[in-house]
Design a protein around this motif. Sequence first.
Motif, PDB file in Angstrom:
ATOM      1  N   ILE A 192       1.918   6.915  -6.946  1.00 28.45           N
ATOM      2  CA  ILE A 192       0.897   7.812  -7.501  1.00 28.45           C
ATOM      3  C   ILE A 192       1.071   9.240  -6.997  1.00 28.45           C
ATOM      4  CG2 ILE A 192      -1.586   8.225  -7.653  1.00 28.45           C
ATOM      5  CD1 ILE A 192      -2.000   5.230  -7.438  1.00 28.45           C
ATOM      6  N   PHE A 193       1.450   9.403  -5.735  1.00 34.08           N
ATOM      7  CA  PHE A 193       1.564  10.736  -5.144  1.00 34.08           C
ATOM      8  C   PHE A 193       3.031  11.018  -4.805  1.00 34.08           C
ATOM      9  CE2 PHE A 193      -2.654   9.142  -4.151  1.00 34.08           C
ATOM     10  CZ  PHE A 193      -3.466  10.173  -4.593  1.00 34.08           C
ATOM     11  N   TRP A 194       3.349  12.283  -4.791  1.00 29.97           N
ATOM     12  CA  TRP A 194       4.734  12.656  -4.488  1.00 29.97           C
ATOM     13  C   TRP A 194       4.991  12.546  -2.995  1.00 29.97           C
ATOM     14  CZ3 TRP A 194       7.409  16.478  -1.775  1.00 29.97           C
ATOM     15  CH2 TRP A 194       6.627  17.461  -1.166  1.00 29.97           C
TER      16      TRP A 194
ATOM     17  N   ASP B 195      10.165  20.166  -5.987  1.00 27.52           N
ATOM     18  CA  ASP B 195       9.617  20.410  -7.326  1.00 27.52           C
ATOM     19  C   ASP B 195      10.066  19.336  -8.307  1.00 27.52           C
ATOM     20  OD1 ASP B 195       8.318  22.653  -6.436  1.00 27.52           O
ATOM     21  OD2 ASP B 195       9.914  24.050  -7.032  1.00 27.52           O
ATOM     22  N   GLU B 196      11.304  18.887  -8.182  1.00 29.26           N
ATOM     23  CA  GLU B 196      11.788  17.830  -9.063  1.00 29.26           C
ATOM     24  C   GLU B 196      11.054  16.525  -8.794  1.00 29.26           C
ATOM     25  OE1 GLU B 196      16.020  17.415  -9.210  1.00 29.26           O
ATOM     26  OE2 GLU B 196      16.371  19.523  -8.754  1.00 29.26           O
ATOM     27  N   VAL B 197      10.813  16.230  -7.519  1.00 30.48           N
ATOM     28  CA  VAL B 197      10.095  15.005  -7.179  1.00 30.48           C
ATOM     29  C   VAL B 197       8.670  15.078  -7.698  1.00 30.48           C
ATOM     30  CG1 VAL B 197       9.352  13.521  -5.294  1.00 30.48           C
ATOM     31  CG2 VAL B 197      11.543  14.707  -5.136  1.00 30.48           C
ATOM     32  N   ARG B 198       8.026  16.229  -7.545  1.00 35.07           N
ATOM     33  CA  ARG B 198       6.659  16.386  -8.045  1.00 35.07           C
ATOM     34  C   ARG B 198       6.598  16.167  -9.550  1.00 35.07           C
ATOM     35  NH1 ARG B 198       6.730  21.104  -4.619  1.00 35.07           N
ATOM     36  NH2 ARG B 198       5.492  20.794  -2.719  1.00 35.07           N
ATOM     37  N   GLU B 199       7.575  16.701 -10.286  1.00 34.71           N
ATOM     38  CA  GLU B 199       7.581  16.555 -11.746  1.00 34.71           C
ATOM     39  C   GLU B 199       7.759  15.097 -12.141  1.00 34.71           C
ATOM     40  OE1 GLU B 199       7.160  17.491 -15.616  1.00 34.71           O
ATOM     41  OE2 GLU B 199       6.800  18.766 -13.853  1.00 34.71           O
ATOM     42  N   GLN B 200       8.645  14.386 -11.433  1.00 37.10           N
ATOM     43  CA  GLN B 200       8.844  12.970 -11.728  1.00 37.10           C
ATOM     44  C   GLN B 200       7.571  12.175 -11.486  1.00 37.10           C
ATOM     45  OE1 GLN B 200      12.157  11.741  -9.331  1.00 37.10           O
ATOM     46  NE2 GLN B 200      13.630  13.068 -10.400  1.00 37.10           N
ATOM     47  N   VAL B 201       6.892  12.451 -10.380  1.00 34.62           N
ATOM     48  CA  VAL B 201       5.655  11.735 -10.074  1.00 34.62           C
ATOM     49  C   VAL B 201       4.570  12.100 -11.077  1.00 34.62           C
ATOM     50  CG1 VAL B 201       3.843  11.429  -8.346  1.00 34.62           C
ATOM     51  CG2 VAL B 201       6.236  11.540  -7.632  1.00 34.62           C
ATOM     52  N   ARG B 202       4.539  13.369 -11.501  1.00 39.15           N
ATOM     53  CA  ARG B 202       3.540  13.786 -12.481  1.00 39.15           C
ATOM     54  C   ARG B 202       3.728  13.029 -13.792  1.00 39.15           C
ATOM     55  NH1 ARG B 202       4.738  18.744 -12.395  1.00 39.15           N
ATOM     56  NH2 ARG B 202       3.443  19.259 -10.591  1.00 39.15           N
ATOM     57  N   GLU B 203       4.963  12.891 -14.255  1.00 39.54           N
ATOM     58  CA  GLU B 203       5.218  12.132 -15.476  1.00 39.54           C
ATOM     59  C   GLU B 203       4.865  10.660 -15.307  1.00 39.54           C
ATOM     60  OE1 GLU B 203       6.065  13.297 -18.382  1.00 39.54           O
ATOM     61  OE2 GLU B 203       6.057  15.349 -17.618  1.00 39.54           O
ATOM     62  N   ARG B 204       5.190  10.111 -14.147  1.00 40.99           N
ATOM     63  CA  ARG B 204       4.875   8.716 -13.902  1.00 40.99           C
ATOM     64  C   ARG B 204       3.362   8.487 -13.872  1.00 40.99           C
ATOM     65  NH1 ARG B 204       8.215   7.828  -9.858  1.00 40.99           N
ATOM     66  NH2 ARG B 204       6.778   8.352  -8.188  1.00 40.99           N
TER      67      ARG B 204
ATOM     68  N   MET C 283       0.826  -1.207   0.000  1.00 42.49           N
ATOM     69  CA  MET C 283       0.000   0.000   0.000  1.00 42.49           C
ATOM     70  C   MET C 283       0.857   1.253   0.000  1.00 42.49           C
ATOM     71  SD  MET C 283      -3.043  -1.001   2.659  1.00 42.49           S
ATOM     72  CE  MET C 283      -4.356  -2.151   2.188  1.00 42.49           C
ATOM     73  N   ALA C 284       1.929   1.240   0.769  1.00 46.72           N
ATOM     74  CA  ALA C 284       2.824   2.399   0.799  1.00 46.72           C
ATOM     75  C   ALA C 284       3.508   2.586  -0.553  1.00 46.72           C
ATOM     76  CB  ALA C 284       3.862   2.231   1.901  1.00 46.72           C
ATOM     77  N   TRP C 285       3.869   1.486  -1.217  1.00 48.09           N
ATOM     78  CA  TRP C 285       4.503   1.595  -2.525  1.00 48.09           C
ATOM     79  C   TRP C 285       3.540   2.190  -3.558  1.00 48.09           C
ATOM     80  CZ3 TRP C 285       3.396  -0.704  -7.262  1.00 48.09           C
ATOM     81  CH2 TRP C 285       4.366  -0.544  -8.257  1.00 48.09           C
TER      82      TRP C 285
ATOM     83  N   TRP D 225       0.847  23.169   5.513  1.00 44.43           N
ATOM     84  CA  TRP D 225       0.119  22.071   4.886  1.00 44.43           C
ATOM     85  C   TRP D 225       0.112  22.194   3.369  1.00 44.43           C
ATOM     86  CZ3 TRP D 225      -1.323  17.492   6.551  1.00 44.43           C
ATOM     87  CH2 TRP D 225      -1.436  17.276   7.923  1.00 44.43           C
ATOM     88  N   SER D 226       0.145  23.414   2.850  1.00 46.47           N
ATOM     89  CA  SER D 226       0.135  23.581   1.395  1.00 46.47           C
ATOM     90  C   SER D 226       1.405  23.052   0.749  1.00 46.47           C
ATOM     91  CB  SER D 226      -0.048  25.063   1.043  1.00 46.47           C
ATOM     92  OG  SER D 226       1.008  25.840   1.608  1.00 46.47           O
ATOM     93  N   ASN D 227       2.508  22.967   1.514  1.00 44.51           N
ATOM     94  CA  ASN D 227       3.772  22.473   0.975  1.00 44.51           C
ATOM     95  C   ASN D 227       4.010  21.002   1.287  1.00 44.51           C
ATOM     96  OD1 ASN D 227       4.405  25.109   0.078  1.00 44.51           O
ATOM     97  ND2 ASN D 227       5.249  25.633   2.091  1.00 44.51           N
ATOM     98  N   LEU D 228       3.069  20.370   1.980  1.00 44.79           N
ATOM     99  CA  LEU D 228       3.232  18.976   2.370  1.00 44.79           C
ATOM    100  C   LEU D 228       2.604  18.055   1.330  1.00 44.79           C
ATOM    101  CD1 LEU D 228       2.405  19.216   6.173  1.00 44.79           C
ATOM    102  CD2 LEU D 228       4.658  18.944   5.137  1.00 44.79           C
ATOM    103  N   PRO D 229       3.027  16.788   1.300  1.00 45.08           N
ATOM    104  CA  PRO D 229       2.434  15.814   0.370  1.00 45.08           C
ATOM    105  C   PRO D 229       1.071  15.346   0.876  1.00 45.08           C
ATOM    106  CG  PRO D 229       4.119  14.757   1.699  1.00 45.08           C
ATOM    107  CD  PRO D 229       4.166  16.222   2.053  1.00 45.08           C
ATOM    108  N   VAL D 230       0.089  16.209   0.783  1.00 51.50           N
ATOM    109  CA  VAL D 230      -1.229  15.929   1.352  1.00 51.50           C
ATOM    110  C   VAL D 230      -1.842  14.679   0.729  1.00 51.50           C
ATOM    111  CG1 VAL D 230      -3.542  16.866   1.712  1.00 51.50           C
ATOM    112  CG2 VAL D 230      -1.555  18.376   1.850  1.00 51.50           C
ATOM    113  N   GLY D 231      -1.671  14.500  -0.585  1.00 55.07           N
ATOM    114  CA  GLY D 231      -2.231  13.320  -1.239  1.00 55.07           C
ATOM    115  C   GLY D 231      -1.683  12.038  -0.665  1.00 55.07           C
ATOM    116  N   ALA D 232      -0.361  11.973  -0.477  1.00 54.34           N
ATOM    117  CA  ALA D 232       0.255  10.768   0.077  1.00 54.34           C
ATOM    118  C   ALA D 232      -0.132  10.578   1.542  1.00 54.34           C
ATOM    119  CB  ALA D 232       1.774  10.852  -0.058  1.00 54.34           C
ATOM    120  N   ILE D 233      -0.228  11.664   2.294  1.00 51.59           N
ATOM    121  CA  ILE D 233      -0.549  11.572   3.723  1.00 51.59           C
ATOM    122  C   ILE D 233      -1.924  10.947   3.932  1.00 51.59           C
ATOM    123  CG2 ILE D 233      -1.092  12.949   5.767  1.00 51.59           C
ATOM    124  CD1 ILE D 233       1.124  14.891   4.861  1.00 51.59           C
TER     125      ILE D 233
END
Length: 517
Positions: free
Chosen positions: A95-97, A176-185, A88-90, A415-423
Motif C-alpha cells: 500500500i505504501f512506498w 520517484d519511480e517506486v512512488r509511481e509504481q505504488v500509486r498505480e498499484r 503485515m510488512a507485505w 522526514w519529508s523524503n522518508l516513507p512516513v506512511g510505511a514507517i
Amino acid sequence: MVAAGTLIWISIRPLIRLVLCVSCGFAVTKADLFPVVAARSLGQIILNITLPSLMFSKMVPAFTPENVGALGPLVLVALIYEGLGMAMAWVTRTIFWVPHRFRYGILVAGGWGNVGDIPTSVIMSITGAAPFGGSDQTLSVAYISAFILVYMITLFPMGGHHLVAKDFVGPDVEPDEVREQVRERRKFILYGWPNAFLNYVRLRRLRPSDSFKDDSDPELQSPTIEPKKETPSSSSTRPRPAKHVSFRNEQVDYYDVTHDHDLDASTAVPTDGIATPAPSHFASPAGTVTAHDLESEIQEEDEPRGPSEVVEKKPLTAPQRRRKRIVSQLKMAVKSILTPASLSMIISIPIALVPSLKGLFTATSNSHIPNAPDGEPPLAFVLDFASFMGAASVPLGLICLGSALARLKIPRSEWSNLPVGAIFTLAFLKTVVSPVIGVLITIGLTSARVISKEDKVLQFVCMFFSCLPTATTQVYLTQVYSGTGSAEFMSPFLLPQYFLMFFSMTGLTAYSITYLF
C-alpha cells in the motif's frame, strides 16, 4: 480480581526498570565512554557466556516430563508470529512506498522481533512477583528460550537473512519511480480490480461465435495490455562496486543483545585500496558464523588470478554449482546450530528430562544419587555458576540496546523524503494490531487445548511475544550486505516502534494479567 491501581503498577514497573537500564547504555554512549569496540566485546560476552548460562540455569530446574510438552505450542506460536509479522510488512509494502533497497528488508523487519533482552527483562520481573508464583520466573525464562531458538534457526540456517541480501541485488531505482509504481498499484487495489473483474466475467460469457464479430465494436473488444518495455533499471544484475566494506574478522550475533555494534556507518569505512582491518586479538568461538560466511553465500570474493590460472580453471557445471551451494548452506546451518546459546538449550533439555542427570545438578525426589559433603548434588556448583553468570545477561543486554539506539541517526531534516506512511503503518501494526491478534491466537489455542489452561505462565509468555518491535540485529545484517556499511533506512523504522512499545506493552500486560487471574 486485581485492583486497577495495582494492575497498572504491575504493568509499568518492569518497563521503568527497562527504561533505566537502556538509558544507562544510551548515556554512556553519548558521553563517548562506550565506544564501538567495547560494545562489540560486550556483545560477544553476552552471546557466548552470560546468555548460555542464563538459559542453562533456568531450563534445567524448570523443565520436567510434565511440562516439556509446552515446547511444541511455543514453537508453533513463534512461527505464527513470524508469519504474521511478514504478512503485515507485505501489506505495508503493497500500500505504501518503501525504498528500493528496503523492499525485502521490510519483510525481515516485520517477521523477526527483539526476542532477547526486552521480553526476558519484562517477563522475569512480572512472573517473579504476585499474582504469579515463586517458581514461575524460572519457568518463564525456559519458555522464552523456545522463541530464541526459533529466531536463530529461521533467521540464519533457514535463510531469513537472505532477504536482507536481496535488497542489494540489481541497480538502484529512484524513489520517484517506486512512488509511481505504488500509486498505480494502490489505484488498482482501491477501484481498478472491480472493473478488471467485470471485464473478465463479460468476456467469459461471450459465445464462441462472438469471437468472429467485427473488432471495430468497442463493446466487444477485450482490453489489451501492452508489454512493459524493459528499462535498464529492471536488470537483474548489479555491477559490483569498486569499494566494499570488509567484514572478514567480524562476527554476526544471533541474540539481539549484541545490538549491532557497528550502527554508526562511519565506523565501517575500510575499503579496497586502503587497508583491511587487522585480525582480531581474540579467537572466534567455535561454531560462530562470521559475516564473511554470510557474504560468501551471495557472491564470491574477487581475487586476482594470473593468466595461466584462468586458462586451467574449468567452469563449474550446473550439478557442481548446485552441490557447492548445498554444501555451503549445510555448513552455514551447522555453524548456526553450534553456537553456545543453541548448544546450551540443546544440552539442557535432556538433562532436565532424565532424572539421573538432573539429580547431578539439582535436588529431585526420584534421584538416588548421593550428595556432596555440603549436602548439595555433586554438580550443584555448575548450576550455581550458571545462575551467577546468567544474572548479568539481561542488564548488560539492555545497556547494549541503549548503546545501539544512541548510534542510530535520526534524520530530522529528511522526514519529508522518508516513507512516513510505511514507517508508521508498520509501527502501528506491530505494536497495536499484532498484540490484539496475539491475544486472540493464544485464547484460540487454549480453547483448542493446544495450550494448557492451567499453565498461566505459558499463556502469558505467548501473549507477550506478540508486541515486540523489530530486532536491531537487522541493522548489522544490512550493513554487511549493503556493500557500503550503511543502514540508513533502518533508523526511521526502528525508532517509532520502540517508542510505541512502552505503551503497548503496558496495555498488553495489564489485559493479560486481568484475563489470566
